[in-house]
Design a protein around this motif. Structure first.
Motif, PDB file in Angstrom:
ATOM      1  N   ARG A 161       0.816  -1.211   0.000  1.00 59.75           N
ATOM      2  CA  ARG A 161       0.000   0.000   0.000  1.00 59.75           C
ATOM      3  C   ARG A 161       0.852   1.264   0.000  1.00 59.75           C
ATOM      4  NH1 ARG A 161      -3.873  -2.353   3.765  1.00 59.75           N
ATOM      5  NH2 ARG A 161      -2.846  -1.169   5.415  1.00 59.75           N
ATOM      6  N   GLY A 162       1.961   1.229   0.714  1.00 63.94           N
ATOM      7  CA  GLY A 162       2.841   2.394   0.711  1.00 63.94           C
ATOM      8  C   GLY A 162       3.351   2.696  -0.689  1.00 63.94           C
ATOM      9  N   TRP A 163       3.723   1.635  -1.423  1.00 61.47           N
ATOM     10  CA  TRP A 163       4.239   1.819  -2.789  1.00 61.47           C
ATOM     11  C   TRP A 163       3.146   2.318  -3.720  1.00 61.47           C
ATOM     12  CZ3 TRP A 163       8.798   2.398  -4.861  1.00 61.47           C
ATOM     13  CH2 TRP A 163       8.935   2.292  -6.245  1.00 61.47           C
ATOM     14  N   PHE A 164       1.959   1.711  -3.661  1.00 65.55           N
ATOM     15  CA  PHE A 164       0.859   2.169  -4.517  1.00 65.55           C
ATOM     16  C   PHE A 164       0.405   3.567  -4.119  1.00 65.55           C
ATOM     17  CE2 PHE A 164       0.966  -1.786  -6.449  1.00 65.55           C
ATOM     18  CZ  PHE A 164      -0.054  -1.971  -7.367  1.00 65.55           C
ATOM     19  N   GLY A 165       0.369   3.838  -2.825  1.00 67.93           N
ATOM     20  CA  GLY A 165      -0.014   5.171  -2.364  1.00 67.93           C
ATOM     21  C   GLY A 165       0.995   6.238  -2.714  1.00 67.93           C
ATOM     22  N   MET A 166       2.170   5.813  -3.170  1.00 70.17           N
ATOM     23  CA  MET A 166       3.202   6.766  -3.571  1.00 70.17           C
ATOM     24  C   MET A 166       2.858   7.474  -4.875  1.00 70.17           C
ATOM     25  SD  MET A 166       5.859   6.599  -6.111  1.00 70.17           S
ATOM     26  CE  MET A 166       6.241   4.873  -6.217  1.00 70.17           C
ATOM     27  N   PHE A 167       2.095   6.839  -5.758  1.00 75.49           N
ATOM     28  CA  PHE A 167       1.874   7.410  -7.082  1.00 75.49           C
ATOM     29  C   PHE A 167       1.081   8.717  -7.046  1.00 75.49           C
ATOM     30  CE2 PHE A 167       3.253   3.153  -8.079  1.00 75.49           C
ATOM     31  CZ  PHE A 167       4.123   3.379  -9.136  1.00 75.49           C
ATOM     32  N   PRO A 168       0.012   8.823  -6.259  1.00 78.41           N
ATOM     33  CA  PRO A 168      -0.582  10.152  -6.138  1.00 78.41           C
ATOM     34  C   PRO A 168       0.360  11.166  -5.498  1.00 78.41           C
ATOM     35  CG  PRO A 168      -1.822   8.530  -4.843  1.00 78.41           C
ATOM     36  CD  PRO A 168      -0.795   7.784  -5.627  1.00 78.41           C
ATOM     37  N   GLN A 169       1.316  10.685  -4.671  1.00 81.06           N
ATOM     38  CA  GLN A 169       2.278  11.589  -4.047  1.00 81.06           C
ATOM     39  C   GLN A 169       3.335  12.073  -5.043  1.00 81.06           C
ATOM     40  OE1 GLN A 169       0.106  11.691  -1.879  1.00 81.06           O
ATOM     41  NE2 GLN A 169       1.358  11.706  -0.044  1.00 81.06           N
ATOM     42  N   LEU A 170       3.526  11.325  -6.122  1.00 80.98           N
ATOM     43  CA  LEU A 170       4.440  11.788  -7.175  1.00 80.98           C
ATOM     44  C   LEU A 170       3.822  12.911  -7.998  1.00 80.98           C
ATOM     45  CD1 LEU A 170       6.186   8.684  -8.813  1.00 80.98           C
ATOM     46  CD2 LEU A 170       7.282  10.628  -7.684  1.00 80.98           C
ATOM     47  N   GLY A 171       2.489  12.954  -8.029  1.00 81.54           N
ATOM     48  CA  GLY A 171       1.804  13.976  -8.822  1.00 81.54           C
ATOM     49  C   GLY A 171       2.245  15.389  -8.512  1.00 81.54           C
ATOM     50  N   PRO A 172       2.344  15.765  -7.210  1.00 84.34           N
ATOM     51  CA  PRO A 172       2.797  17.122  -6.905  1.00 84.34           C
ATOM     52  C   PRO A 172       4.177  17.449  -7.456  1.00 84.34           C
ATOM     53  CG  PRO A 172       1.725  16.166  -5.004  1.00 84.34           C
ATOM     54  CD  PRO A 172       1.825  15.072  -6.020  1.00 84.34           C
ATOM     55  N   SER A 173       5.116  16.498  -7.397  1.00 90.56           N
ATOM     56  CA  SER A 173       6.458  16.760  -7.933  1.00 90.56           C
ATOM     57  C   SER A 173       6.404  17.043  -9.425  1.00 90.56           C
ATOM     58  CB  SER A 173       7.374  15.551  -7.677  1.00 90.56           C
ATOM     59  OG  SER A 173       7.509  15.284  -6.315  1.00 90.56           O
ATOM     60  N   VAL A 174       5.668  16.196 -10.143  1.00 87.98           N
ATOM     61  CA  VAL A 174       5.582  16.366 -11.591  1.00 87.98           C
ATOM     62  C   VAL A 174       4.802  17.629 -11.932  1.00 87.98           C
ATOM     63  CG1 VAL A 174       4.704  15.339 -13.720  1.00 87.98           C
ATOM     64  CG2 VAL A 174       5.821  13.901 -12.001  1.00 87.98           C
ATOM     65  N   GLY A 175       3.692  17.855 -11.219  1.00 86.89           N
ATOM     66  CA  GLY A 175       2.919  19.071 -11.466  1.00 86.89           C
ATOM     67  C   GLY A 175       3.726  20.319 -11.228  1.00 86.89           C
ATOM     68  N   PHE A 176       4.517  20.313 -10.146  1.00 89.88           N
ATOM     69  CA  PHE A 176       5.356  21.468  -9.847  1.00 89.88           C
ATOM     70  C   PHE A 176       6.442  21.647 -10.899  1.00 89.88           C
ATOM     71  CE2 PHE A 176       9.106  23.347  -7.850  1.00 89.88           C
ATOM     72  CZ  PHE A 176       8.571  24.527  -7.354  1.00 89.88           C
TER      73      PHE A 176
END
Length: 438
Positions: A161-176
């Protein structure tokens, strides 16, 4: 504090998604947050660079910056409202349709800001309309993150779950990165007059294209297994928000305070330090944007590392280590940023954004794990966005005042204090890594 179900996890009792469908779901959770945070960061960057002069007629540059940061903070007030609204429907009718609606609200608000005339054309109506549209951005983003995190974690295999939950957390980096990269390209290709006249609007208008892409992806995904199981067992509650505060208030507060450090680290770097570097240290706009683009790469690097570690060692150990380092980092602000050296300032930005990635990545799994299915969308979203009010809404404004009155040492102390608040919240939590989401 966390949900304490006794049944096995969703992934073990419902039809498992194929690797192909899981990849599609993960991409949908990532692309949505990337687009929504792109929209949100476009405004943050514009607030630091151009919103003040265009929409607020103050003679003082400091007054213009403070006014721009007030409009920046409005969206953080709106975000919990968005999480209330979208969380209600996400827990009542489903994750998928609610995520589509949140993306539409955000995209429309952002695109309209790109068309909004400035104070010279509309007078006092211009900042009023700006505030309304900024409020709309907050409403949209308030409904986005919780649903995207649930989309990923409720489809995750056991132990990941931590790994899968990471993908929405990558969104801010890419968006920024996309947002700042676009502003950087415009700063390089346009004169200052062209940028202030029309160039700053381009990133806002580009949102329409990105939102269309996000909608295409999200309309092709299925509802999550956990929500389908909740429907079958008739576990939905009539008013999720009431149930949340009645039965899960402690978990909501703990999640909110845990998020404070993430917001403070990011917005002190991306908004306050950008404004301070350009206006006070007189570093060229394009130079500072390039420095931020470099630093955010380390935030993106830290995100999968911290997500993997949170599955391996637990959410709490990773967060505690990151928050202790964040407390120490506040003491580095005055010597590094105050030096005026682009190299040392880049070092500080890199440190802060790396630590933001470390503390932010586990939240994609931690916050959903705090709540049962019936209120999970509402609970995760409310915790996430209340943390935004505490950690980001007025942080650039306060930092601007602290810098003016006491210097960067006071601003650094503010960062350390925010990290200490989050540390106390995490220390008060139980480990949630092995809590099933059913």
């Amino acid at each position: 504090m966390s949900a304490s179900p006794s049944s096995p996890s969703v992934t073990s009792v419902s039809d498992p998604a194929t690797e192909t469908s899981r990849a599609r779901i993960v991409f949908a959770s990532f692309i949505g947050t990337a687009i929504e945070f792109y929209d949100f960061y476009v405004y943050a960057t514009a607030a630091a660079l151009v919103i003040g002069p265009v929409f607020f007629p103050h003679g003082s540059a400091t007054a213009q910056a403070l006014s721009a940061f007030v409009t920046f903070g409005i969206a953080f007030i709106a975000r919990p409202i968005g999480s209330f609204i979208f969380g209600h429907f996400g827990d009542r009718i489903g994750r998928k349709s609610t995520l589509v609606a949140s993306l539409l609200v955000m995209g429309l608000s952002t695109t309209l800001i790109g068309f909004l005339p400035g104070y010279d054309s509309l007078g006092s109506l211009a900042p009023i309309l700006l505030c309304i549209l900024r409020f709309g951005q907050g409403i949209g983003l308030g409904g986005e993150w919780g649903g995207a995190a649930l989309l990923a974690t409720e489809n995750a295999p056991a132990g990941r779950r931590g790994w899968f939950g990471m993908f929405p957390q990558l969104g801010p980096s890419v968006g920024f990165l996309v947002s700042n990269g676009l502003f950087f390209a415009l700063a390089m290709g346009l004169s200052d007059a062209q940028f202030r006249s029309w160039g700053w609007r381009v990133p806002f208008l580009a949102s329409a294209v990105l939102v269309a892409l996000g909608l295409y992806v999200r309309l092709k995904i299925a509802e999550t297994p956990a929500f389908r199981a909740a429907i079958e067992r008739a576990e939905r509650v009539r008013v999720p928000l009431v149930s949340l505060f009645a039965h899960h208030g402690r978990a909501t507060l703990a999640g909110s305070f845990a998020m404070v450090v993430c917001y403070t680290l990011f917005y002190m770097s991306a908004v306050f330090t950008l404004s301070y570097g350009v206006s006070t240290l007189h570093i060229a706009r394009q130079t500072f944007l390039g420095m931020l683009c470099f630093a955010v790469l380390f935030m993106a690097l830290a995100t999968p590392l911290a997500a993997w570690a949170s599955d391996r060692f637990g959410r709490r150990p990773v967060l505690i280590a990151g928050m202790l380092a964040a407390i120490a980092s506040g003491f580095a602000m005055a010597p590094l940023v105050g030096s005026g050296s682009p190299a040392l300032i880049t070092l500080f930005l890199t440190l802060e954004l790396f630590l933001m990635g470390i503390t932010f990545a586990p939240m994609g799994a931690l916050l959903p794990e705090l709540f049962p299915t019936a209120v999970r969308y509402t609970g995760a979203g409310v915790s996430y966005n209340l943390g935004g009010i505490l950690g980001a809404s007025i942080a650039p404004y306060i930092a601007q005042m602290l810098a003016a009155r006491g210097g960067l040492t006071w601003v650094g102390a503010y960062v350390s204090l925010a990290a200490a608040v989050s540390l106390v919240a995490v220390l008060a939590m139980r480990e949630t890594r092995d809590v099933p989401l059913s």
